[in-house]
Design a protein around this motif. Structure first.
Motif, PDB file in Angstrom:
ATOM      1  N   TYR A 148     -31.351   6.224 -57.928  1.00 12.39           N
ATOM      2  CA  TYR A 148     -32.384   5.257 -57.552  1.00 12.39           C
ATOM      3  C   TYR A 148     -31.738   4.036 -56.887  1.00 12.39           C
ATOM      4  O   TYR A 148     -30.924   3.332 -57.495  1.00 12.39           O
ATOM      5  CB  TYR A 148     -33.161   4.817 -58.796  1.00 12.39           C
ATOM      6  CG  TYR A 148     -34.338   3.917 -58.491  1.00 12.39           C
ATOM      7  CD1 TYR A 148     -35.581   4.452 -58.153  1.00 12.39           C
ATOM      8  CD2 TYR A 148     -34.205   2.530 -58.526  1.00 12.39           C
ATOM      9  CE1 TYR A 148     -36.661   3.624 -57.877  1.00 12.39           C
ATOM     10  CE2 TYR A 148     -35.280   1.708 -58.246  1.00 12.39           C
ATOM     11  CZ  TYR A 148     -36.503   2.264 -57.923  1.00 12.39           C
ATOM     12  OH  TYR A 148     -37.573   1.441 -57.638  1.00 12.39           O
ATOM     13  N   ARG A 161     -27.607  -0.267 -53.226  1.00 12.23           N
ATOM     14  CA  ARG A 161     -26.604  -0.797 -54.152  1.00 12.23           C
ATOM     15  C   ARG A 161     -25.197  -0.655 -53.568  1.00 12.23           C
ATOM     16  O   ARG A 161     -24.324  -1.485 -53.834  1.00 12.23           O
ATOM     17  CB  ARG A 161     -26.726  -0.052 -55.476  1.00 12.23           C
ATOM     18  CG  ARG A 161     -25.686  -0.331 -56.539  1.00 12.23           C
ATOM     19  CD  ARG A 161     -25.612  -1.759 -56.988  1.00 12.23           C
ATOM     20  NE  ARG A 161     -26.878  -2.349 -57.382  1.00 12.23           N
ATOM     21  CZ  ARG A 161     -27.003  -3.554 -57.916  1.00 12.23           C
ATOM     22  NH1 ARG A 161     -25.920  -4.309 -58.130  1.00 12.23           N
ATOM     23  NH2 ARG A 161     -28.183  -4.039 -58.221  1.00 12.23           N
ATOM     24  N   HIS A 202     -25.960   0.775 -62.948  1.00 12.82           N
ATOM     25  CA  HIS A 202     -27.101  -0.044 -62.549  1.00 12.82           C
ATOM     26  C   HIS A 202     -28.182   0.836 -61.919  1.00 12.82           C
ATOM     27  O   HIS A 202     -29.378   0.651 -62.191  1.00 12.82           O
ATOM     28  CB  HIS A 202     -26.666  -1.130 -61.561  1.00 12.82           C
ATOM     29  CG  HIS A 202     -27.780  -2.039 -61.139  1.00 12.82           C
ATOM     30  ND1 HIS A 202     -28.659  -1.708 -60.129  1.00 12.82           N
ATOM     31  CD2 HIS A 202     -28.176  -3.255 -61.593  1.00 12.82           C
ATOM     32  CE1 HIS A 202     -29.543  -2.676 -59.967  1.00 12.82           C
ATOM     33  NE2 HIS A 202     -29.271  -3.628 -60.851  1.00 12.82           N
ATOM     34  N   CYS A 203     -27.791   1.779 -61.059  1.00  2.05           N
ATOM     35  CA  CYS A 203     -28.760   2.698 -60.454  1.00  2.05           C
ATOM     36  C   CYS A 203     -29.492   3.477 -61.540  1.00  2.05           C
ATOM     37  O   CYS A 203     -30.725   3.641 -61.482  1.00  2.05           O
ATOM     38  CB  CYS A 203     -28.060   3.660 -59.505  1.00  2.05           C
ATOM     39  SG  CYS A 203     -27.440   2.911 -57.979  1.00  2.05           S
ATOM     40  N   ASP A 262     -29.931   2.679 -64.731  1.00  2.00           N
ATOM     41  CA  ASP A 262     -30.805   1.786 -65.498  1.00  2.00           C
ATOM     42  C   ASP A 262     -32.059   1.426 -64.710  1.00  2.00           C
ATOM     43  O   ASP A 262     -33.169   1.390 -65.263  1.00  2.00           O
ATOM     44  CB  ASP A 262     -30.047   0.519 -65.888  1.00  2.00           C
ATOM     45  CG  ASP A 262     -28.896   0.802 -66.852  1.00  2.00           C
ATOM     46  OD1 ASP A 262     -28.866   1.903 -67.441  1.00  2.00           O
ATOM     47  OD2 ASP A 262     -28.022  -0.078 -67.001  1.00  2.00           O
ATOM     48  N   ALA A 263     -31.899   1.181 -63.413  1.00  2.00           N
ATOM     49  CA  ALA A 263     -33.053   0.868 -62.574  1.00  2.00           C
ATOM     50  C   ALA A 263     -33.969   2.085 -62.453  1.00  2.00           C
ATOM     51  O   ALA A 263     -35.206   1.966 -62.489  1.00  2.00           O
ATOM     52  CB  ALA A 263     -32.598   0.405 -61.196  1.00  2.00           C
ATOM     53  N   GLU A 266     -36.131   2.466 -65.431  1.00  2.00           N
ATOM     54  CA  GLU A 266     -37.215   1.492 -65.453  1.00  2.00           C
ATOM     55  C   GLU A 266     -38.352   1.859 -64.491  1.00  2.00           C
ATOM     56  O   GLU A 266     -39.434   1.290 -64.562  1.00  2.00           O
ATOM     57  CB  GLU A 266     -36.672   0.104 -65.088  1.00  2.00           C
ATOM     58  CG  GLU A 266     -35.739  -0.478 -66.138  1.00  2.00           C
ATOM     59  CD  GLU A 266     -35.100  -1.775 -65.679  1.00  2.00           C
ATOM     60  OE1 GLU A 266     -35.398  -2.215 -64.544  1.00  2.00           O
ATOM     61  OE2 GLU A 266     -34.299  -2.341 -66.457  1.00  2.00           O
ATOM     62  N   HIS A 267     -38.091   2.812 -63.593  1.00  2.00           N
ATOM     63  CA  HIS A 267     -39.077   3.172 -62.576  1.00  2.00           C
ATOM     64  C   HIS A 267     -39.429   4.664 -62.640  1.00  2.00           C
ATOM     65  O   HIS A 267     -39.732   5.286 -61.622  1.00  2.00           O
ATOM     66  CB  HIS A 267     -38.544   2.821 -61.176  1.00  2.00           C
ATOM     67  CG  HIS A 267     -38.432   1.350 -60.931  1.00  2.00           C
ATOM     68  ND1 HIS A 267     -37.325   0.621 -61.303  1.00  2.00           N
ATOM     69  CD2 HIS A 267     -39.288   0.468 -60.340  1.00  2.00           C
ATOM     70  CE1 HIS A 267     -37.499  -0.647 -60.950  1.00  2.00           C
ATOM     71  NE2 HIS A 267     -38.680  -0.761 -60.374  1.00  2.00           N
TER      72      HIS A 267
END
Length: 256
Positions: free
Chosen positions: A19, A24, A194-195, A197-198, A201-202
């Motif tokens: 994601y 990123r 980070h990808c 985790d993001a 969240e989506h």
């Protein structure tokens, strides 16, 4: 990061891991391909980091290292990795293996040996071939096409995630971000986590965007991403990996 070559996968189960990856890592070259092909490209030095089948990490452990705690795993049924058998499983003599993933190919052999003492004759199932046209007793399917098997053709269907977790009492890790040794992966590790985790969240957004193209309802797609899959490489996942490595090594499936 401008010279970093990253291999990613376009399967539905990887969407949370990639994601926003281009945003990123704007200076990196991101290539999307099948897991098995990415593994070959990483081994050939054509990629620096790739999301590859877990078995490939063990086959080249001296050259590779785990880059991130982002992974594709399950803690029960996985839905997208299945053994389809035209005969009762204990009677399987021939087995076709989906060429898309090598981890699942080794996994099904481990499970058949452990549970029924079977060592079937193996045949390839090319990516573009229909499993329904094969004459083998059984077929291993992975990815999107495993989620919609033809009804009426098979006597037994195994969900390999469920079978592994019930037998081992541990999670199973299908793929990991693996990098070549000698490259500084610290910044990349942060970006990949980070990808992930993001993406987590989506999940609803991802389900809405991708359900139709994979023949799923939005609710089924969301359930697949949120309930069937697990995306963090923790202590239990590492224990599952070690057990898988041990059992696959016994069957001679780890040698490169």
């Amino acid at each position: 990061m401008d010279k970093l070559r990253i291999g990613a996968v376009s399967y539905l189960n990887t969407k949370p891991l990639v994601y926003g990856i281009q945003q990123r890592l704007p200076g990196a070259e991101v290539v999307f391909d099948l897991p098995s092909r990415l593994a070959d490209q990483l081994h050939a030095g054509q990629l620096d980091v790739a999301l590859i089948p877990s078995v490939e990490y063990f086959r080249h452990a001296d050259d590779y290292e785990i880059v991130s705690d982002a992974c594709i795993a399950c803690r029960g049924p996985v839905w997208s990795v299945r053994l389809l058998s035209r005969v009762p499983v204990p009677e399987i003599k021939t087995l076709a293996l989906d060429e898309g993933s090598r981890t699942s190919a080794a996994l099904v052999q481990v499970l058949l040996k452990q549970q029924y003492g079977l060592t079937p004759e193996l045949h390839p199932l090319p990516i573009d071939a229909s499993p329904d046209t094969l004459s083998t007793d059984a077929v291993l399917l992975i990815g999107d096409r495993a989620m919609h098997p033809t009804t009426g053709l098979y006597q037994e269907i195994w969900d390999l995630g469920d079978r592994w977790c019930s037998w081992s009492k541990l999670p199973f890790v299908f793929a990991m971000w693996i990098g070549r040794r000698g490259v500084d992966h610290r910044e990349l590790a942060d970006a990949l986590q980070h990808c992930r985790d993001a993406g987590m969240e989506h999940l609803q957004q991802l389900a809405t965007e991708h359900a139709g193209t994979h023949g799923l309802t939005v609710s089924d797609c969301f359930a697949y991403l949120s309930r069937y899959l697990h995306f963090t490489l923790g202590d239990e996942e590492r224990q599952g990996l070690e057990l898988y490595r041990s059992e696959a090594t016994k069957l001679g499936l780890i040698a490169s």
